[in-house]
Design an enzyme around this catalytic site. Structure first.
Site, PDB file in Angstrom:
ATOM      1  N   GLY A  30      13.204  52.945  72.442  1.00 43.68           N
ATOM      2  CA  GLY A  30      13.332  53.931  73.509  1.00 43.68           C
ATOM      3  C   GLY A  30      12.007  54.610  73.800  1.00 43.68           C
ATOM      4  N   GLY A  31      12.083  55.821  74.338  1.00 45.67           N
ATOM      5  CA  GLY A  31      10.904  56.541  74.786  1.00 45.67           C
ATOM      6  C   GLY A  31      10.189  57.286  73.677  1.00 45.67           C
TER       7      GLY A  31
ATOM      8  N   ALA B 291       8.992  60.415  73.630  1.00 45.07           N
ATOM      9  CA  ALA B 291       9.391  61.805  73.388  1.00 45.07           C
ATOM     10  C   ALA B 291      10.536  61.868  72.386  1.00 45.07           C
ATOM     11  CB  ALA B 291       9.800  62.464  74.705  1.00 45.07           C
TER      12      ALA B 291
ATOM     13  N   GLU C 110      10.282  50.874  68.552  1.00 45.36           N
ATOM     14  CA  GLU C 110       9.647  50.151  69.651  1.00 45.36           C
ATOM     15  C   GLU C 110       9.658  51.104  70.829  1.00 45.36           C
ATOM     16  OE1 GLU C 110       8.976  48.863  72.882  1.00 45.36           O
ATOM     17  OE2 GLU C 110      10.913  47.836  72.835  1.00 45.36           O
TER      18      GLU C 110
ATOM     19  N   CYS D  18      10.320  46.965  78.827  1.00 46.79           N
ATOM     20  CA  CYS D  18       9.165  47.458  78.068  1.00 46.79           C
ATOM     21  C   CYS D  18       8.005  46.470  78.034  1.00 46.79           C
ATOM     22  CB  CYS D  18       9.579  47.836  76.644  1.00 46.79           C
ATOM     23  SG  CYS D  18      10.247  46.466  75.685  1.00 46.79           S
TER      24      CYS D  18
END
Length: 457
Positions: free
Chosen positions: A210-211, A213, A230, A264
């Protein structure tokens, strides 16, 4: 919580919203199951995964429709994801019986002459797996398959935007005989239970896709345990003047706009040798204009909606900012609700969001270059990367770019978004936090255990 179609906002399903108590129960369930099944024979783990792969294959159109409806992914791409999921499960089944250790030569050092022994790979315990929306089925399989093959138990948190495909996969596992407690699913909003889930002392590992943050929050709250992450990328492609231009254009168009750019390893920056720049740009724009945007359930749709209208608005704003700063809009730049049409620009400033950050949308930037060293330097400016690519007919150039691109994988004469589910996969530089790819993920989800026997008497 209600799950809506990103294309027409129709209600697809309602799923439960977990809280901290649910998270504690899920972890307790997984811990108890691990105590029961940690020594289960590898043939039994392999059989479960093989049977599940066959069952997914028999239900593949249902799985594909679920993926398409909850993510907006075109149905043809959704069918491909189902085929990849089947392959991922079969790979995990094969690796379950290949997970072997080695004997150790204790007599290699003085005092060990009477000792023999070996090491093996043993499961870690409870694995928390957190998956994203963009490949909701296959990325769940990339967590569940290796974890179960290695003998772990799992607490799975699928994406709040697209949890239905993961739930359908777990249902298939249950239908094939998955023992109670081995996989526990928590749907809902991570803010309501995420810290409890990742920070619990009985969780041995957190694997997250994921992201960045959210990754920082997970890392801060996880404590002392194994992490595999990842975190996305900003993928560069280098197009040399000695390459097959038609092949390069076709691969770059596909790599830029597949999955509406919500990928991604999708192509984001294309550096083209100045000798062929005008030709490449013209062909790229012409092919991009031919792509059809619309209903993801139609076979002739190339791009469906983004996961939510706010994401399409974000991309729209990034493109407007770049154009305002001097970029040229070559094609696209049109938004209809959550649908953002495939977009390409050139002359994008190096400080723009489209260059500096992961776009995760159907937009790509083109740049001319004069020397391969200059192209490599520009390609390496991003803080994080997974794949890079080069198109060339010169093997020396291919080796030079592969050696000097600061990425985890280099695709030669192929798009950055090519991935074989058996190969090692993960980030480079700031995004380097372990590896996926079934065999490599299994190694991440195990630890070595040594047995040494003293034969002295």
């Amino acid at each position: 919580m209600t799950i809506h179609s990103p294309y027409d906002n129709n209600e697809l399903a309602r799923v439960a919203c977990a809280d901290n108590e649910d998270a504690l129960r899920a972890i307790s369930s997984a811990q108890s199951a691990f105590a029961r099944y940690r020594h289960q024979p590898s043939k039994d783990r392999a059989r479960l995964l093989q049977d599940t792969a066959r069952l997914v294959e028999s239900r593949q159109e249902s799985f594909a429709c679920t993926i398409s409806m909850e993510t907006g992914k075109p149905i043809t791409a959704a069918r491909k994801e189902v085929r990849r999921c089947i392959n991922t499960l079969n790979l995990a089944a094969e690796e379950a019986i290949r997970l072997v250790g080695e004997t150790i030569r204790f007599d290699s050092f003085e005092g060990g002459e009477q000792r023999v022994g070996y090491y093996e790979h043993v499961p870690l315990g409870v694995v928390v797996a957190i998956t994203p929306f963009n490949d909701p089925l296959n990325l769940a399989a990339h967590k569940l398959g290796p974890a179960l093959a290695a003998g772990n138990t799992v607490v799975l948190k699928p994406s709040q935007q697209a949890p239905l495909s993961a739930l359908q996969l777990v249902r298939a596992l249950v239908d094939c005989g998955l023992e109670p407690g081995k996989v526990n699913v928590l749907t809902g909003y991570a803010r309501d239970f995420g810290n409890t889930m990742v920070g619990h002392k009985d969780v041995a590992m957190v694997t997250y896709t994921g992201g960045e943050a959210s990754a920082e929050v997970i890392a801060k709250n996880a404590g002392i345990k194994k992490l595999a992450m990842e975190l996305g990328a900003n993928s560069p492609v280098i197009v040399m003047d000695d390459c097959d231009i038609e092949r390069a254009v076709e691969a770059c168009v596909s790599g830029s706009y597949s999955a509406v750019g919500q990928n991604c390893i999708g192509v984001q920056r294309i550096y083209v040798h100045r000798n062929v720049y005008d030709t490449f740009r013209a062909k790229f724009v012409r092919q991009t204009r031919q792509l059809k945007v619309g209903d993801p359930l139609l076979d002739d749709t190339d791009l469906g909606p983004m996961i939510h209208e706010r994401e399409a608005i974000r991309i729209e704003n990034w493109v407007k900012e770049a154009v305002h700063s001097g970029a040229n809009l070559l094609v696209g730049g049109v938004r209809n609700g959550a649908c953002y049409h495939p977009t390409a620009l050139d002359n994008v400033a190096q400080d723009q969001n489209l260059t500096c950050h992961e776009a995760f949308g159907p937009v790509v930037s083109l740049y001319p270059f004069d020397s391969v060293d200059n192209a490599i330097a520009l390609a390496n400016q991003a803080d994080y990367a997974i794949h890079g690519a080069v198109f060339t007919s010169n093997i020396n150039t291919a080796h030079k770019v592969s050696r000097e691109l600061d990425v985890a994988g280099v695709m030669v004469n192929d798009s950055t978004d090519y991935r074989l589910d058996a190969m090692p996969f993960g980030g480079a530089r700031r995004g380097s936090m372990g590896r996926e790819g079934v065999r490599f993920a299994i190694k991440e989800m195990t630890q070595t255990k040594v047995m040494c026997i003293n034969l002295a008497n």
